[in-house]
Design a protein around this motif. Sequence first.
Motif, PDB file in Angstrom:
ATOM      1  N   HIS A  66       0.920  -1.168  -0.163  1.00 21.81           N
ATOM      2  CA  HIS A  66      -0.031  -0.114   0.053  1.00 21.81           C
ATOM      3  C   HIS A  66       1.089   1.239   0.148  1.00 21.81           C
ATOM      4  O   HIS A  66       0.574   2.153  -0.501  1.00 21.81           O
ATOM      5  N   LYS A 113       0.242   5.140  -0.806  1.00 21.53           N
ATOM      6  CA  LYS A 113      -0.352   5.655   0.524  1.00 21.53           C
ATOM      7  C   LYS A 113       0.470   6.287   1.403  1.00 21.53           C
ATOM      8  O   LYS A 113       1.884   5.910   1.430  1.00 21.53           O
ATOM      9  N   VAL A 126       0.444   3.282   8.316  1.00 23.43           N
ATOM     10  CA  VAL A 126      -0.536   2.572   7.019  1.00 23.43           C
ATOM     11  C   VAL A 126      -1.186   1.387   7.668  1.00 23.43           C
ATOM     12  O   VAL A 126      -2.333   1.074   7.555  1.00 23.43           O
ATOM     13  N   LEU A 136      -5.012   0.551   7.913  1.00 19.45           N
ATOM     14  CA  LEU A 136      -5.579  -0.847   7.340  1.00 19.45           C
ATOM     15  C   LEU A 136      -6.537  -1.386   8.310  1.00 19.45           C
ATOM     16  O   LEU A 136      -7.651  -1.919   8.240  1.00 19.45           O
ATOM     17  N   ALA A 175      -2.867  -5.560  -3.651  1.00 18.43           N
ATOM     18  CA  ALA A 175      -3.021  -4.549  -4.317  1.00 18.43           C
ATOM     19  C   ALA A 175      -4.422  -3.921  -4.578  1.00 18.43           C
ATOM     20  O   ALA A 175      -4.682  -2.833  -4.886  1.00 18.43           O
ATOM     21  N   GLN A 208      -6.697  -0.387  -4.570  1.00 17.90           N
ATOM     22  CA  GLN A 208      -5.779   0.668  -5.219  1.00 17.90           C
ATOM     23  C   GLN A 208      -6.265   1.428  -6.424  1.00 17.90           C
ATOM     24  O   GLN A 208      -6.853   0.637  -7.324  1.00 17.90           O
TER      25      GLN A 208
END
Length: 517
Positions: free
Chosen positions: A356, A361, A368, A372, A450, A453
């Motif tokens: 990320h 991010k 992060v 999450l 991923a 995203q």
Amino acid sequence: MESQRVRLNLSFLNPFLLRSSKHRINSEPNAVKTGTKKSSMTTQESTTSYESDIESLFNQLDRNGNGYLSRTEFQTAIQSVNLPNSDDFIADLITEYTHNHRQKSNSSVSITKQQFISSAIKKERTIHKIFNKIDSNSNGFLTSDEIISYLSNIGISATDQDANRMISMLNKSSQTLNYQQFRAFAVLLPHAQLKYNLVWAWFEASFDANSDRKRSTPKVEHLKQFLAGGLSGAFARTLVAPVDRVVNQIMSGSSMASSSVRHAIWKIYKSEGFLGLFRGNTVTVFKKFPQKAIEFAVYDKLTRILINTKRNSQEMDDSLEMETPKVSNLERFLIGSSSGAASQSILHAFDVAKMHQSMGKQGSIIAVMIELARTQGIRGMYRGYVPSLIDTVAGTGIGFMTYEAGMQMYRNMCKRRPNGIEVTGIAAVSSAFTLTCCMPLAAVVKRMVAQGQPGVAKYRNVFDCVATVARTEGVGGFYRGILGVYLKIVPSIAFTFLLYDQITRKWAVGGTRRYSK
């Protein structure tokens, strides 16, 4: 030649040991400990006397009296004190004596008297230092109580019987040991083993080959093992950090990624500067250090457990001839897979956060991960865990198996241990083969992690991801960015194995047991 632990008669060394006990028992060891300054005459006399002692030891080892130590004579000396009679152990000693790093282990080796004396002199200060640490009352003799105390300090549990056996191994005529007798054993160890594991090696050598006594290891050994694996992985991955970030973007299918590694690196450099190329590398190091530490530690531990189990089976079956147990390719694959499973299960959340972060991010790795956990919960932090676990299990299993097979093949062909450059080459070929086998699964893992995203498709599950990629992109979709993967992973793995090999040898990780692997 198989590694053997053979106990031979020490009688051929006794003339030297008995002669040495009659003089200079308290000279240099205590002088070093107390810091006493000697006159130049005393120092010169001491040096001359020391060289005379070492020359006498050489003459005792040179059984045919031709002024050279042959490989056979060298092996006899090593066996006489129950040290590992393996090619690697002898090769390490030969390298120190001859300074020939490409010496074949099975070739005819002749070590001159001057080479032997010169190498022994270089070890003298280290031997003094360790002897003085054991000799707590500074009287120039080692007693069983002092040996037990020293072993306890380094984390090895020993009994009176153990200490007496260690003394008797080097001096059968007394219950104490003087410096010269101690040194006669120490000079037969490679320098790294001497520096870090002298007393541990002595303790191990005092046991018979068929002893079923369970022996402990020094408490610092586990830390050295962990650091060796962690440092090798962290340094290696930092070298390829720029390519790592770019390849992650390409393999994830992001619409913001360029189609080539070169263009992607230039684009990041223009927009974010040089440090932008290393964006997310802190996470890489933060994850790779414990990952490689766990993988190498678990792999070595399970390998030793397997070897010991096989050795115990040999001892129980009188019909089997005692030899160093072999580890098959399948067993290495299973052990490697287990080490990968252990590290991935513990560290998968870091992989998700790293992905990320590399995709844009903002925030630190901790920020992060918190984001999450807050927005997606534990399930989000472990998104893609199953395919990632399968990928890691397959990758580490094949990787360790092919690397060990390559190392063994090289030994069989060249009759010696590969040097640093050759280890790097073997690891590079091994990693390239592993990547070719595991690339499709790795591509699926990265897409699953991923997804969500910008520019990345969403999939219902792993099978949906595989079907979608195959339908829309064909087989090439699973190998998207393959050149970049080779560019970042092959040198990274090659350097990891090289650094691990060099660090563990430099720190003598595993003690003399490493020579029986």
